[in-house]
Write a protein that holds these residues in place. Sequence first.
Motif, PDB file in Angstrom:
ATOM      1  N   ASP A  38      43.709  25.568  30.556  1.00 29.60           N
ATOM      2  CA  ASP A  38      44.824  26.161  31.299  1.00 29.60           C
ATOM      3  C   ASP A  38      44.275  27.660  31.682  1.00 29.60           C
ATOM      4  OD1 ASP A  38      46.433  23.749  31.424  1.00 29.60           O
ATOM      5  OD2 ASP A  38      47.556  24.671  29.787  1.00 29.60           O
ATOM      6  N   LEU A  39      43.928  28.412  30.878  1.00 28.31           N
ATOM      7  CA  LEU A  39      43.660  29.861  30.878  1.00 28.31           C
ATOM      8  C   LEU A  39      42.598  30.024  31.749  1.00 28.31           C
ATOM      9  CD1 LEU A  39      44.209  31.635  27.576  1.00 28.31           C
ATOM     10  CD2 LEU A  39      45.336  31.866  29.293  1.00 28.31           C
ATOM     11  N   MET A  40      41.201  29.216  31.719  1.00 30.91           N
ATOM     12  CA  MET A  40      40.360  29.162  32.678  1.00 30.91           C
ATOM     13  C   MET A  40      40.697  28.839  33.970  1.00 30.91           C
ATOM     14  SD  MET A  40      38.043  30.591  30.916  1.00 30.91           S
ATOM     15  CE  MET A  40      36.669  30.620  31.845  1.00 30.91           C
ATOM     16  N   SER A  41      41.562  27.705  34.203  1.00 28.05           N
ATOM     17  CA  SER A  41      41.978  27.335  35.519  1.00 28.05           C
ATOM     18  C   SER A  41      42.821  28.379  36.183  1.00 28.05           C
ATOM     19  CB  SER A  41      42.810  26.055  35.335  1.00 28.05           C
ATOM     20  OG  SER A  41      42.022  25.158  35.056  1.00 28.05           O
ATOM     21  N   PHE A  42      43.688  29.124  35.460  1.00 30.31           N
ATOM     22  CA  PHE A  42      44.551  30.196  35.866  1.00 30.31           C
ATOM     23  C   PHE A  42      43.647  31.363  36.250  1.00 30.31           C
ATOM     24  CE2 PHE A  42      47.152  34.133  34.571  1.00 30.31           C
ATOM     25  CZ  PHE A  42      47.882  33.943  35.829  1.00 30.31           C
ATOM     26  N   LEU A  43      42.697  31.637  35.476  1.00 33.80           N
ATOM     27  CA  LEU A  43      41.502  32.664  35.851  1.00 33.80           C
ATOM     28  C   LEU A  43      40.872  32.297  37.338  1.00 33.80           C
ATOM     29  CD1 LEU A  43      39.947  35.356  35.169  1.00 33.80           C
ATOM     30  CD2 LEU A  43      38.323  33.529  34.004  1.00 33.80           C
ATOM     31  N   GLY A  44      40.695  31.021  37.567  1.00 31.86           N
ATOM     32  CA  GLY A  44      40.103  31.036  38.842  1.00 31.86           C
ATOM     33  C   GLY A  44      41.302  30.899  39.903  1.00 31.86           C
ATOM     34  N   ASP A  45      42.419  30.524  39.658  1.00 32.56           N
ATOM     35  CA  ASP A  45      43.453  30.771  40.635  1.00 32.56           C
ATOM     36  C   ASP A  45      43.695  32.098  40.872  1.00 32.56           C
ATOM     37  OD1 ASP A  45      43.898  28.146  41.214  1.00 32.56           O
ATOM     38  OD2 ASP A  45      45.504  27.862  39.943  1.00 32.56           O
ATOM     39  N   MET A  46      43.670  32.891  39.808  1.00 31.09           N
ATOM     40  CA  MET A  46      43.857  34.597  40.017  1.00 31.09           C
ATOM     41  C   MET A  46      42.798  35.112  40.969  1.00 31.09           C
ATOM     42  SD  MET A  46      45.323  36.161  36.344  1.00 31.09           S
ATOM     43  CE  MET A  46      43.969  37.268  36.627  1.00 31.09           C
ATOM     44  N   GLU A  47      41.528  34.757  40.626  1.00 32.94           N
ATOM     45  CA  GLU A  47      40.607  35.130  41.542  1.00 32.94           C
ATOM     46  C   GLU A  47      40.600  34.746  43.043  1.00 32.94           C
ATOM     47  OE1 GLU A  47      36.703  35.716  38.063  1.00 32.94           O
ATOM     48  OE2 GLU A  47      37.047  33.660  39.312  1.00 32.94           O
ATOM     49  N   ASP A  48      41.111  33.528  43.281  1.00 33.23           N
ATOM     50  CA  ASP A  48      41.086  32.972  44.458  1.00 33.23           C
ATOM     51  C   ASP A  48      42.214  33.605  45.336  1.00 33.23           C
ATOM     52  OD1 ASP A  48      39.011  31.405  44.020  1.00 33.23           O
ATOM     53  OD2 ASP A  48      40.232  29.519  43.940  1.00 33.23           O
ATOM     54  N   ASN A  49      43.431  33.956  44.690  1.00 37.90           N
ATOM     55  CA  ASN A  49      44.747  34.134  45.342  1.00 37.90           C
ATOM     56  C   ASN A  49      44.642  35.831  45.432  1.00 37.90           C
ATOM     57  OD1 ASN A  49      47.024  32.208  45.809  1.00 37.90           O
ATOM     58  ND2 ASN A  49      45.949  31.673  44.012  1.00 37.90           N
ATOM     59  N   PHE A  50      43.944  36.734  44.783  1.00 40.86           N
ATOM     60  CA  PHE A  50      43.987  38.135  44.521  1.00 40.86           C
ATOM     61  C   PHE A  50      42.691  38.700  45.219  1.00 40.86           C
ATOM     62  CE2 PHE A  50      47.208  37.173  41.348  1.00 40.86           C
ATOM     63  CZ  PHE A  50      48.245  38.059  42.153  1.00 40.86           C
ATOM     64  N   VAL A  52      39.396  38.706  43.748  1.00 47.19           N
ATOM     65  CA  VAL A  52      38.802  39.671  42.885  1.00 47.19           C
ATOM     66  C   VAL A  52      37.881  38.496  42.167  1.00 47.19           C
ATOM     67  CG1 VAL A  52      40.692  41.332  42.644  1.00 47.19           C
ATOM     68  CG2 VAL A  52      40.572  39.340  40.991  1.00 47.19           C
ATOM     69  N   GLU A  53      37.095  39.457  41.284  1.00 46.45           N
ATOM     70  CA  GLU A  53      36.365  38.614  40.417  1.00 46.45           C
ATOM     71  C   GLU A  53      36.467  39.278  38.905  1.00 46.45           C
ATOM     72  OE1 GLU A  53      31.471  37.926  39.625  1.00 46.45           O
ATOM     73  OE2 GLU A  53      32.048  38.134  41.388  1.00 46.45           O
ATOM     74  N   ILE A  54      36.961  38.202  38.125  1.00 50.63           N
ATOM     75  CA  ILE A  54      37.258  38.663  36.701  1.00 50.63           C
ATOM     76  C   ILE A  54      36.155  38.027  35.833  1.00 50.63           C
ATOM     77  CG2 ILE A  54      39.127  38.328  34.851  1.00 50.63           C
ATOM     78  CD1 ILE A  54      41.060  38.211  37.036  1.00 50.63           C
ATOM     79  N   ASN A  55      35.649  38.770  34.853  1.00 51.05           N
ATOM     80  CA  ASN A  55      34.776  38.581  34.010  1.00 51.05           C
ATOM     81  C   ASN A  55      35.272  37.572  33.024  1.00 51.05           C
ATOM     82  OD1 ASN A  55      32.782  38.201  31.828  1.00 51.05           O
ATOM     83  ND2 ASN A  55      32.193  40.145  31.929  1.00 51.05           N
ATOM     84  N   SER A  66      51.363  40.742  30.166  1.00 54.70           N
ATOM     85  CA  SER A  66      51.313  42.356  30.499  1.00 54.70           C
ATOM     86  C   SER A  66      49.439  42.692  30.259  1.00 54.70           C
ATOM     87  CB  SER A  66      51.862  43.203  29.455  1.00 54.70           C
ATOM     88  OG  SER A  66      51.756  44.656  29.712  1.00 54.70           O
ATOM     89  N   GLU A  67      48.886  42.032  29.317  1.00 54.15           N
ATOM     90  CA  GLU A  67      47.413  42.338  29.249  1.00 54.15           C
ATOM     91  C   GLU A  67      46.575  41.578  30.429  1.00 54.15           C
ATOM     92  OE1 GLU A  67      47.430  42.787  24.511  1.00 54.15           O
ATOM     93  OE2 GLU A  67      46.834  40.598  25.336  1.00 54.15           O
ATOM     94  N   ALA A  68      47.314  40.427  30.954  1.00 53.89           N
ATOM     95  CA  ALA A  68      46.583  39.671  31.807  1.00 53.89           C
ATOM     96  C   ALA A  68      46.805  40.498  33.335  1.00 53.89           C
ATOM     97  CB  ALA A  68      47.336  38.487  32.031  1.00 53.89           C
ATOM     98  N   LEU A  69      48.022  41.141  33.436  1.00 48.87           N
ATOM     99  CA  LEU A  69      48.155  42.007  34.550  1.00 48.87           C
ATOM    100  C   LEU A  69      47.307  43.033  34.615  1.00 48.87           C
ATOM    101  CD1 LEU A  69      52.155  41.688  34.802  1.00 48.87           C
ATOM    102  CD2 LEU A  69      50.715  40.878  36.903  1.00 48.87           C
ATOM    103  N   GLN A  70      47.196  43.845  33.396  1.00 52.82           N
ATOM    104  CA  GLN A  70      46.199  44.848  33.345  1.00 52.82           C
ATOM    105  C   GLN A  70      44.729  44.265  33.901  1.00 52.82           C
ATOM    106  OE1 GLN A  70      46.782  46.306  29.393  1.00 52.82           O
ATOM    107  NE2 GLN A  70      48.430  47.437  29.796  1.00 52.82           N
ATOM    108  N   TYR A  76      40.806  44.782  40.416  1.00 46.72           N
ATOM    109  CA  TYR A  76      41.222  45.469  41.568  1.00 46.72           C
ATOM    110  C   TYR A  76      40.289  46.810  41.619  1.00 46.72           C
ATOM    111  CZ  TYR A  76      44.809  42.770  43.802  1.00 46.72           C
ATOM    112  OH  TYR A  76      45.443  41.647  44.372  1.00 46.72           O
ATOM    113  N   GLN A  77      40.344  47.503  40.751  1.00 42.27           N
ATOM    114  CA  GLN A  77      39.634  48.922  40.673  1.00 42.27           C
ATOM    115  C   GLN A  77      38.230  48.636  40.625  1.00 42.27           C
ATOM    116  OE1 GLN A  77      41.326  50.853  37.312  1.00 42.27           O
ATOM    117  NE2 GLN A  77      43.145  51.007  38.055  1.00 42.27           N
ATOM    118  N   GLU A  78      37.649  47.900  40.184  1.00 40.34           N
ATOM    119  CA  GLU A  78      36.240  47.397  39.949  1.00 40.34           C
ATOM    120  C   GLU A  78      35.730  46.703  41.353  1.00 40.34           C
ATOM    121  OE1 GLU A  78      35.484  44.751  36.913  1.00 40.34           O
ATOM    122  OE2 GLU A  78      35.965  46.513  35.340  1.00 40.34           O
ATOM    123  N   ALA A  79      36.627  46.354  42.320  1.00 41.29           N
ATOM    124  CA  ALA A  79      36.139  45.850  43.432  1.00 41.29           C
ATOM    125  C   ALA A  79      35.966  47.099  44.621  1.00 41.29           C
ATOM    126  CB  ALA A  79      37.455  44.633  44.126  1.00 41.29           C
TER     127      ALA A  79
END
Length: 79
Positions: A38-50, A52-55, A66-70, A76-79
């Motif tokens: 679920d976390l990996m799928s959510f990561l992909g959705d976050m990248e698509d919707n926002f 951004v690319e998240i390591n 809160s940590e996920a929002l950070q 965003y800052q790295e983009a």
Amino acid sequence: MKTESIFKNLLAQYCDIAPQDMKNDMRLSEDLGLSSFDLMSFLGDMEDNFDVEINPDNLASVTTISEALQLLNMAYQEA
């Protein structure tokens, strides 16, 4: 905050908690019941919707909403 609202709506697709009932100190696995998949799928959705690319290595240290929002804000800052 629009980003947080979108984030929580995405997250709600992976758990049985409504976005408006989510608290930022809730733990992704223990409180929301997200599996590793679920976390990996959510990561992909976050990248698509926002757009951004998240390591994925950074995701290992994320345990709360809160940590996920950070993590998202860092992407965003790295983009």
